[in-house]
Enzyme design. Structure first.
Site, short mmCIF file in Angstrom:
data_model
loop_
_atom_site.label_atom_id
_atom_site.label_comp_id
_atom_site.label_asym_id
_atom_site.label_seq_id
_atom_site.Cartn_x
_atom_site.Cartn_y
_atom_site.Cartn_z
N GLY A 1 0.76 -1.24 0.00
CA GLY A 1 0.00 0.00 0.00
C GLY A 1 0.79 1.29 0.00
O GLY A 1 0.20 2.36 -0.12
N GLU B 1 4.23 -6.33 1.75
CA GLU B 1 3.86 -6.73 0.38
C GLU B 1 3.73 -5.52 -0.54
O GLU B 1 2.64 -5.21 -1.03
CB GLU B 1 2.50 -7.46 0.42
CG GLU B 1 2.45 -8.66 1.33
CD GLU B 1 1.01 -9.00 1.76
OE1 GLU B 1 0.05 -8.34 1.29
OE2 GLU B 1 0.87 -9.91 2.59
N PRO B 2 4.81 -4.82 -0.79
CA PRO B 2 4.70 -3.63 -1.64
C PRO B 2 4.70 -3.98 -3.12
O PRO B 2 5.44 -4.86 -3.56
CB PRO B 2 6.00 -2.86 -1.31
CG PRO B 2 6.98 -3.95 -0.98
CD PRO B 2 6.19 -5.09 -0.38
N GLY B 3 3.85 -3.34 -3.87
CA GLY B 3 3.84 -3.53 -5.31
C GLY B 3 4.20 -2.22 -5.98
O GLY B 3 5.28 -2.04 -6.53
N ARG B 4 3.29 -1.26 -5.86
CA ARG B 4 3.45 0.03 -6.53
C ARG B 4 4.74 0.75 -6.11
O ARG B 4 5.41 1.35 -6.96
CB ARG B 4 2.25 0.91 -6.17
CG ARG B 4 2.17 2.19 -6.95
CD ARG B 4 1.06 3.09 -6.38
NE ARG B 4 -0.13 2.40 -6.01
CZ ARG B 4 -1.23 2.31 -6.77
NH1 ARG B 4 -1.25 2.87 -7.94
NH2 ARG B 4 -2.29 1.67 -6.32
N ARG C 1 -5.37 2.96 -16.08
CA ARG C 1 -5.54 3.67 -14.82
C ARG C 1 -6.29 5.00 -14.92
O ARG C 1 -7.21 5.25 -14.14
CB ARG C 1 -4.20 3.86 -14.11
CG ARG C 1 -3.46 2.54 -13.82
CD ARG C 1 -2.31 2.69 -12.86
NE ARG C 1 -2.77 2.97 -11.52
CZ ARG C 1 -2.77 4.15 -10.97
NH1 ARG C 1 -2.29 5.19 -11.60
NH2 ARG C 1 -3.25 4.31 -9.76
N CYS D 1 -12.60 3.72 -29.26
CA CYS D 1 -13.90 4.36 -29.45
C CYS D 1 -14.67 4.47 -28.14
O CYS D 1 -15.73 3.84 -27.97
CB CYS D 1 -14.69 3.56 -30.49
SG CYS D 1 -13.73 3.39 -31.98
N GLU D 2 -14.13 5.20 -27.22
CA GLU D 2 -14.79 5.47 -25.94
C GLU D 2 -14.29 6.81 -25.45
O GLU D 2 -13.08 7.06 -25.51
CB GLU D 2 -14.39 4.42 -24.88
CG GLU D 2 -14.87 3.05 -25.18
CD GLU D 2 -15.23 2.27 -23.91
OE1 GLU D 2 -15.54 2.89 -22.88
OE2 GLU D 2 -15.20 1.05 -24.00
#
Ligand code: LLP
Length: 431
Positions: A238, A287-290, A326, A356-357
């Site tokens: 986190g 548990e770091p990811g980012r 994101r 196309c959005e």
């Protein structure tokens, strides 16, 4: 902190000009800095040095084999959430014995695979899951190491889609129920109550929610440790990163501001948490990811058209929401800078992809240097939850990924040929 910067007006990743990579490998392109990955891991490792600890990189953030190998070489463990991820750990040369397995929906097959590979612990998210793990372990004549994921009901104050630690979320077991769940679990013959885990959310830029959650859960951890002889406490991931530097886009020294004071640095995190955690005398998992991968990657894209509608200046690029979801999914901010530094006036621009959005928008009304067809832009901080969340929407092949190490660069994933997208599809005989 990262290693993307302008050298004589050109964007470099470590010692390699990003333009040279684009020339060689085409656009769009993800570019990762190995030095940045390594430094993030090491900073955290050093900050936690006073504790017996293990970093389990949350590979969901970026699971490219080369990124994984970089971290495995540094001694990292891994936080996995599927059999596929555990198989990736093995393929990357990581150690399954340093893996924790999280997620609310583990299937019997996944549990069996993880047990056979001897993972460090299952982070259990419900009582039915505990019963299932016990059953599979009994069948395999194994003892399954587990930790209950405690939902501490602390609001991490992040985006609703990435908050996980309140009772509105599907994760973990409610704080008030944890003691009883452990009591019942202690009667299951093929379960080893190895520890306890929490995770409150992602992209936290303030240490306070971590402090409150640890403070809240600590007495429970102590009580249960005395009873069940826990070996570890995992405080989850986190740690947030800087997405929006204080200086304007593309300004000469913008990267220096990614160490902004208001960000949650490993040292601040450690300063506030280590004393509390040390008192426990347990092994501490994180548990770091980012934090590890986020600022270690960029997505480079080519400007295809500039379209002025009277109201808007649309910069239409060749990357899209299928490559980096994101902004569309979380309204998240990614800094956008040109590969060739531009010093003139800025123009309020919407950078959009070809899908196309209307949601296929990387930024809206942002003052950006004036660019034209054939210029390249880099979307920064795209190393985490970037490529891994890519899809083939609009039958767009996934883009290539490159890893840079000093003056060296290697393609660590080839661009997907479009024919591969429908390779597993079949037209039935009656058509
Ligand atoms: N541990 C658990 C149990 C998790 O659920 C997560 C992330 C992590 C660790 C790693 O969190 P981190 O250190 O990376 O914040 N796709 C979203 C983020 C989803 C996070 C899911 N869980 C985004 O792009 O912001």
């Amino acid at each position: 902190m990262h290693h993307f910067r302008y050298v004589r007006g050109k964007l470099y990743c470590e010692g390699v000009s990003v333009e040279s990579l684009i020339k060689k490998h085409g656009s769009p392109l993800y570019v990762y800095s190995q030095k940045t990955l390594t430094e993030h891991f090491s900073k955290l490792d050093q900050a936690l040095a006073p504790l017996d600890h293990m970093i389990c990189y949350a590979m969901k953030a970026n699971s490219n084999l080369a990124v994984m190998r970089t971290l495995a070489n540094l001694g990292s463990g891994f936080d996995v959430v599927s059999e596929g991820e555990l198989r990736r750990v093995i393929a990357a040369g990581g150690n399954p014995k340093k893996c924790v397995f999280a997620g609310v929906g583990k299937t019997e097959q996944e549990i069996e695979f993880a047990l056979r590979k001897g993972i460090y612990s299952f982070n259990v998210e419900s009582e039915p899951e505990l019963i299932r793990i016990n059953k599979v372990a009994a069948r395999l004549k194994k003892i399954a190491p587990v930790a209950v994921r405690v939902n501490p009901n602390v609001d991490a104050g992040t985006h609703a889609k990435i908050t996980t630690g309140t009772y509105e979320n599907k994760f973990g077991i409610q704080f008030e129920q944890v003691e009883d769940v452990y009591a019942r679990a202690s009667k299951l013959k093929n379960i080893w109550l190895r520890g306890i885990q929490m995770h409150i959310g992602s992209q936290l830029t303030d240490v306070k929610p971590f402090e409150s959650a640890v403070k809240k859960i600590l007495p429970l951890v102590q009580k249960l440790t005395a009873k069940y002889k826990f070996e570890f406490f995992s405080i989850g991931g986190g740690l947030g990163i800087v997405y929006k530097p204080a200086l304007a886009s593309g300004s000469a020294e913008w990267w220096k501001t990614t160490d902004a004071k208001d960000i949650l640095t490993p040292s601040l995190y450690a300063e506030r948490l280590v004393p509390q955690l040390k008192a426990l005398g347990l092994k501490i998992l994180i548990e770091p990811g980012r934090f590890i991968a986020g600022n270690a990657g960029i997505l480079v894209t080519r400007v295809e058209y500039v379209k002025q509608t009277g109201k808007k200046n649309f910069v239409i690029v060749d990357a899209a929401m299928n490559d980096l979801i994101r902004p569309a999914f979380y309204d998240s901010y990614h800094e956008i800078v040109p590969l060739n530094q531009k010093n003139g006036a800025t123009v309020s621009s919407d950078v959009v992809g070809p899908i196309c959005e209307s949601g296929d928008t990387f930024c809206k009304d942002r003052p950006l240097p004036r660019v034209g067809e054939g210029d390249y832009l880099a979307l920064l901080s795209a190393g985490a939850y970037g490529f891994v969340m890519a899809s083939n929407y609009n039958s767009r092949g996934t883009v290539a990924e490159v890893l840079v190490n000093g003056n060296k660069a290697a393609v660590v994933r080839a661009r997907q040929p479009v024919q591969e997208i429908w390779k597993t599809e079949k037209i039935p005989a009656w058509l």
